[in-house]
Design a protein around this motif. Structure first.
Motif, mmCIF file in Angstrom:
data_model
loop_
_atom_site.group_PDB
_atom_site.id
_atom_site.type_symbol
_atom_site.label_atom_id
_atom_site.label_comp_id
_atom_site.label_asym_id
_atom_site.label_seq_id
_atom_site.Cartn_x
_atom_site.Cartn_y
_atom_site.Cartn_z
ATOM 1 N N ARG A 59 43.466 44.301 34.127
ATOM 2 C CA ARG A 59 43.709 45.391 35.066
ATOM 3 C C ARG A 59 44.443 44.878 36.299
ATOM 4 N NH1 ARG A 59 41.512 47.927 39.618
ATOM 5 N NH2 ARG A 59 41.753 50.203 39.582
ATOM 6 N N ALA A 60 45.555 45.522 36.616
ATOM 7 C CA ALA A 60 46.275 45.221 37.848
ATOM 8 C C ALA A 60 45.813 46.176 38.936
ATOM 9 C CB ALA A 60 47.778 45.391 37.638
ATOM 10 N N PRO A 61 45.839 45.756 40.205
ATOM 11 C CA PRO A 61 45.495 46.678 41.294
ATOM 12 C C PRO A 61 46.356 47.938 41.233
ATOM 13 C CG PRO A 61 45.665 44.430 42.114
ATOM 14 C CD PRO A 61 46.169 44.408 40.702
ATOM 15 N N SER A 62 45.739 49.074 41.441
ATOM 16 C CA SER A 62 46.421 50.360 41.331
ATOM 17 C C SER A 62 46.964 50.796 42.686
ATOM 18 C CB SER A 62 45.441 51.408 40.816
ATOM 19 O OG SER A 62 44.431 51.640 41.793
ATOM 20 N N LEU A 63 47.697 51.900 42.668
ATOM 21 C CA LEU A 63 48.157 52.477 43.927
ATOM 22 C C LEU A 63 46.976 52.897 44.799
ATOM 23 C CD1 LEU A 63 51.199 54.683 42.819
ATOM 24 C CD2 LEU A 63 51.249 52.561 44.143
ATOM 25 N N LEU A 64 45.915 53.387 44.170
ATOM 26 C CA LEU A 64 44.744 53.757 44.954
ATOM 27 C C LEU A 64 44.094 52.524 45.573
ATOM 28 C CD1 LEU A 64 42.756 55.845 45.980
ATOM 29 C CD2 LEU A 64 41.515 55.670 43.809
ATOM 30 N N ASP A 65 44.032 51.425 44.829
ATOM 31 C CA ASP A 65 43.506 50.179 45.395
ATOM 32 C C ASP A 65 44.326 49.756 46.610
ATOM 33 O OD1 ASP A 65 41.488 49.923 43.487
ATOM 34 O OD2 ASP A 65 42.804 48.844 42.101
ATOM 35 N N ARG A 123 36.743 40.917 42.474
ATOM 36 C CA ARG A 123 37.988 41.199 43.175
ATOM 37 C C ARG A 123 39.029 41.898 42.304
ATOM 38 N NH1 ARG A 123 37.762 38.473 47.980
ATOM 39 N NH2 ARG A 123 39.989 38.750 48.358
ATOM 40 N N THR A 124 38.904 41.813 41.002
ATOM 41 C CA THR A 124 39.891 42.460 40.137
ATOM 42 C C THR A 124 39.523 43.891 39.781
ATOM 43 O OG1 THR A 124 38.823 41.580 38.158
ATOM 44 C CG2 THR A 124 40.600 40.264 39.132
ATOM 45 N N THR A 125 38.269 44.259 40.010
ATOM 46 C CA THR A 125 37.842 45.616 39.657
ATOM 47 C C THR A 125 37.413 46.439 40.864
ATOM 48 O OG1 THR A 125 35.629 44.731 39.175
ATOM 49 C CG2 THR A 125 37.148 45.006 37.316
ATOM 50 N N LEU A 139 26.189 56.074 40.220
ATOM 51 C CA LEU A 139 25.929 54.827 39.499
ATOM 52 C C LEU A 139 25.322 55.110 38.135
ATOM 53 C CD1 LEU A 139 25.863 51.731 39.448
ATOM 54 C CD2 LEU A 139 23.597 51.850 40.534
ATOM 55 N N ALA A 140 24.373 56.031 38.088
ATOM 56 C CA ALA A 140 23.752 56.378 36.804
ATOM 57 C C ALA A 140 24.780 56.955 35.836
ATOM 58 C CB ALA A 140 22.613 57.376 37.039
ATOM 59 N N GLN A 141 25.643 57.819 36.349
ATOM 60 C CA GLN A 141 26.681 58.418 35.500
ATOM 61 C C GLN A 141 27.613 57.346 34.945
ATOM 62 O OE1 GLN A 141 28.760 61.801 37.267
ATOM 63 N NE2 GLN A 141 30.690 61.010 36.486
ATOM 64 N N GLU A 142 27.976 56.378 35.771
ATOM 65 C CA GLU A 142 28.904 55.338 35.342
ATOM 66 C C GLU A 142 28.241 54.351 34.383
ATOM 67 O OE1 GLU A 142 32.716 53.447 35.405
ATOM 68 O OE2 GLU A 142 32.007 55.420 36.080
ATOM 69 N N LEU A 143 26.997 54.019 34.642
ATOM 70 C CA LEU A 143 26.328 52.974 33.884
ATOM 71 C C LEU A 143 25.827 53.473 32.537
ATOM 72 C CD1 LEU A 143 25.585 49.977 34.451
ATOM 73 C CD2 LEU A 143 23.313 50.782 35.073
ATOM 74 N N PHE A 160 45.350 57.595 37.401
ATOM 75 C CA PHE A 160 44.038 57.023 37.698
ATOM 76 C C PHE A 160 43.429 56.491 36.407
ATOM 77 C CE2 PHE A 160 42.458 59.362 41.774
ATOM 78 C CZ PHE A 160 43.533 58.849 42.476
ATOM 79 N N ASP A 161 42.950 55.253 36.438
ATOM 80 C CA ASP A 161 42.142 54.755 35.334
ATOM 81 C C ASP A 161 40.671 55.022 35.673
ATOM 82 O OD1 ASP A 161 41.451 52.854 37.206
ATOM 83 O OD2 ASP A 161 42.402 51.171 36.162
ATOM 84 N N GLN A 162 39.771 54.505 34.858
ATOM 85 C CA GLN A 162 38.350 54.789 35.067
ATOM 86 C C GLN A 162 37.879 54.263 36.419
ATOM 87 O OE1 GLN A 162 35.816 53.340 31.954
ATOM 88 N NE2 GLN A 162 33.940 54.142 32.867
ATOM 89 N N ALA A 163 38.349 53.057 36.789
ATOM 90 C CA ALA A 163 37.948 52.497 38.084
ATOM 91 C C ALA A 163 38.463 53.362 39.230
ATOM 92 C CB ALA A 163 38.468 51.066 38.216
#
Length: 552
Positions: free
Chosen positions: A8-14, A398-400, A547-551, A82-85
């Motif tokens: 994963r590369a940093p996104s525009l949102l990141d 740092r990558t996510t 967090l519960a939804q994601e996990l 947008f990806d999942q992150a």
């Protein structure tokens, strides 16, 4: 840079979030010091109304940027999507930033004054955390000291504007901050121990500025201050949602805490009956344990050695059983609090983890000893596997996790709930099996539940548990005194904290309930405990339902 591990590369949102953090640090240099972003340690924000409006404007711009980026996302195979992150980041960000703006629109930033989380404490903490090794570091300290007068003048401007609208902190909070300002202005102030000559003009002027602040609070603000501590249901519900990230049923939480408190009291009574030959009250048991030299620390050196050894033992338990500790997380420094406030607190590492996470402790005023039977649970709460493992693990991702998610954003229910969960986890691995330590852990549970009852009870003007009247600070102090082994000076500080920081204290127990439920649900889905801890902490801080939804 694309991560070889995640692809994963940093996104525009990141990138947008990173730009926001750097802009925010330029506006709020104390934040830069706290998270370890260089370039602003020489400066200090002025806490004036204009400052708060500038921060709000930048938050509005961020929300607009997120909406614009989201609107550009479509079903095509587009690198800008947008990806999942990103989707999770946007949800966390909107949740937090919307609440920050609500806080500003209500004028809560202008009136901010309490004994634990307001500009005086932010300035003091910034000086504690600043690097002080090189000549450049000391130049930054000297420069920041020269900005204290303007910072406090701007703060007074904000307080005066809020007061003109009838929004003034209570006498209790003003008196507490007056005492803190006087301590910073008196001979022996921590400002004399920052590496700059104590007789220098900048130290002298900074100390005088705090004395002037104390005088202004006493003569100008205090006469307008109310005596009643409770903030009422409307304002309390707002603060509760601000800290938790979600609305909760406050009346249900109050009744749950009362019932849980009764259960802990019964557990303590049963334990003390098994520990002593003659019938012993809980407070008599506390006194007997405090007289036992096996559990007594009398010097700062003994305290530091015990903190470090307890932390090492905790890490061994975690790695052997239920955590994969990322590289760098094991480093946790122990230090003596230069402000001499007593008690234990934690400061997170810098974003690059060059400055380590630190446990700060000092002997409380008027005491010459600490008692490990009672304090061990605080090591696990603040250090490992508590806040330090929680915050430092996020910093390694740092990558996510972008800069804002890993280093700036904190949800109180997530953070404080995890710290209580960390205490419980060490109990499950036998670290409180010794009766004295078990009593210390039960006392910690008892205090956390008492906090919920006191906080909701006073601020919502509820009937007291004995039905003899309505909650007020006097009743609350007696209630706390009955439900903790803390010394009187600490009880007074904690009471002031709850009265001036409404809605924060219940985040611990409410968040703890959410963490336990999330663990049960994750294990029921087939996740093992190590995977649960690793996956949950590497997602960083967020509202517990997200967090519960994601996990899951």
């Amino acid at each position: 840079m694309t991560s070889a591990h995640t692809g994963r590369a940093p996104s525009l949102l990141d990138a947008t979030c990173e730009d926001f953090v750097y802009d925010l640090v330029a506006l709020s240099p104390t934040l830069g010091t706290r998270i370890g972003i260089e370039g602003h340690d020489h400066d200090l924000q002025d806490f004036s109304p204009a400052y708060w409006e500038d921060v709000a404007d930048r938050v509005r711009d961020l929300l607009a940027d997120v909406d614009a980026l989201n609107d550009s996302t479509d079903e095509s195979d587009d690198d800008d999507n947008f990806d999942q992150a990103d989707t999770l980041t946007a949800a966390i960000l909107r949740d937090r930033m919307t609440q920050e703006l609500d806080l500003h629109h209500r004028g809560e930033d202008l009136r901010m004054l309490n004994n634990i989380d307001s500009p005086v404490q932010h300035i003091r903490e910034a000086f504690s955390l600043m690097p002080k090794s090189s000549a450049e570091d000391l130049e930054n300290v000297e420069s920041r000291l020269s900005k204290v007068r303007d910072a406090l003048a701007g703060y007074r401007e904000s307080l005066a504007e809020a007061a003109s609208q009838g929004d003034v902190a209570t006498h209790r909070q003003i008196d507490a901050v007056i005492s803190q300002c006087e301590a910073l202005g008196d001979e022996g102030s921590m400002l004399e121990r920052l590496g700059v000559a104590s007789e220098s003009s900048v130290v002298h002027d900074a100390k005088n500025s705090f004395q002037d602040m104390a005088d202004w609070l006493s003569t100008e603000l205090s006469p307008m201050a109310p005596h009643e501590d409770g903030v009422g249901r409307d304002r309390y519900e707002f603060f509760s949602q601000f800290f938790l990230g979600r609305k909760v049923d406050l009346d249900e939480a109050y009744e749950w805490a009362l019932e849980s408190l009764r259960e802990v009291v019964l557990q303590e009574a049963e334990l003390t009956r098994s520990m002593f030959d003659a019938p012993t009250t809980i407070h008599a048991a506390f006194r007997k344990l405090n007289e036992d030299e096996r559990y007594t620390l009398r010097t700062s050196g003994e305290l530091l050695d015990w903190m470090a050894e307890s932390t090492r033992e905790a890490y061994a338990v975690l790695q052997n059983n239920c955590f994969t500790i990322p590289d760098g997380v094991q480093r946790l420094d122990c230090a003596i609090d230069p402000a001499g406030t007593g008690g234990l607190y934690y400061t997170q590492p810098s974003d690059d983890m060059v400055r380590p996470g630190t446990l700060w402790w000092s002997m409380p005023e008027g005491r010459d000893s600490l008692h490990t039977w009672h304090e061990l649970t605080h090591i696990f709460h603040q250090g490992a596997p508590g806040h330090h493992v929680q915050f430092a693990t996020a910093l390694t991702q740092r990558t996510t996790l972008n800069l804002w998610r890993r280093s700036v954003n904190v949800n109180a229910a997530h953070a404080e709930g995890w710290a209580l969960y960390a205490e419980q986890l060490m109990s499950e691995y036998g670290y409180f099996d010794e009766p004295a330590k078990q009593l210390g852990h039960l006392d910690s549970k008892r205090l956390q539940l008492a906090r919920v009852v006191v906080d909701i009870g006073v601020h919502l003007h509820k009937k007291t548990p004995d039905k003899t009247g309505v909650w007020d600070a006097q009743y609350a102090k007696a209630f706390l005194r009955d439900n903790t082994a803390m010394p009187e000076s600490r009880v007074s500080f904690e009471l002031d904290r709850y009265m001036g920081w409404p809605g924060q204290a219940p985040a611990c127990s409410v968040g703890y309930r959410a963490w336990l439920k999330l663990r049960d649900d994750a294990l029921a889905q087939g996740m093992n405990l190590r995977d649960f801890h690793d996956r949950a902490l590497r997602l960083g801080s967020m509202p517990m339902d997200l967090l519960a939804q994601e996990l899951l």
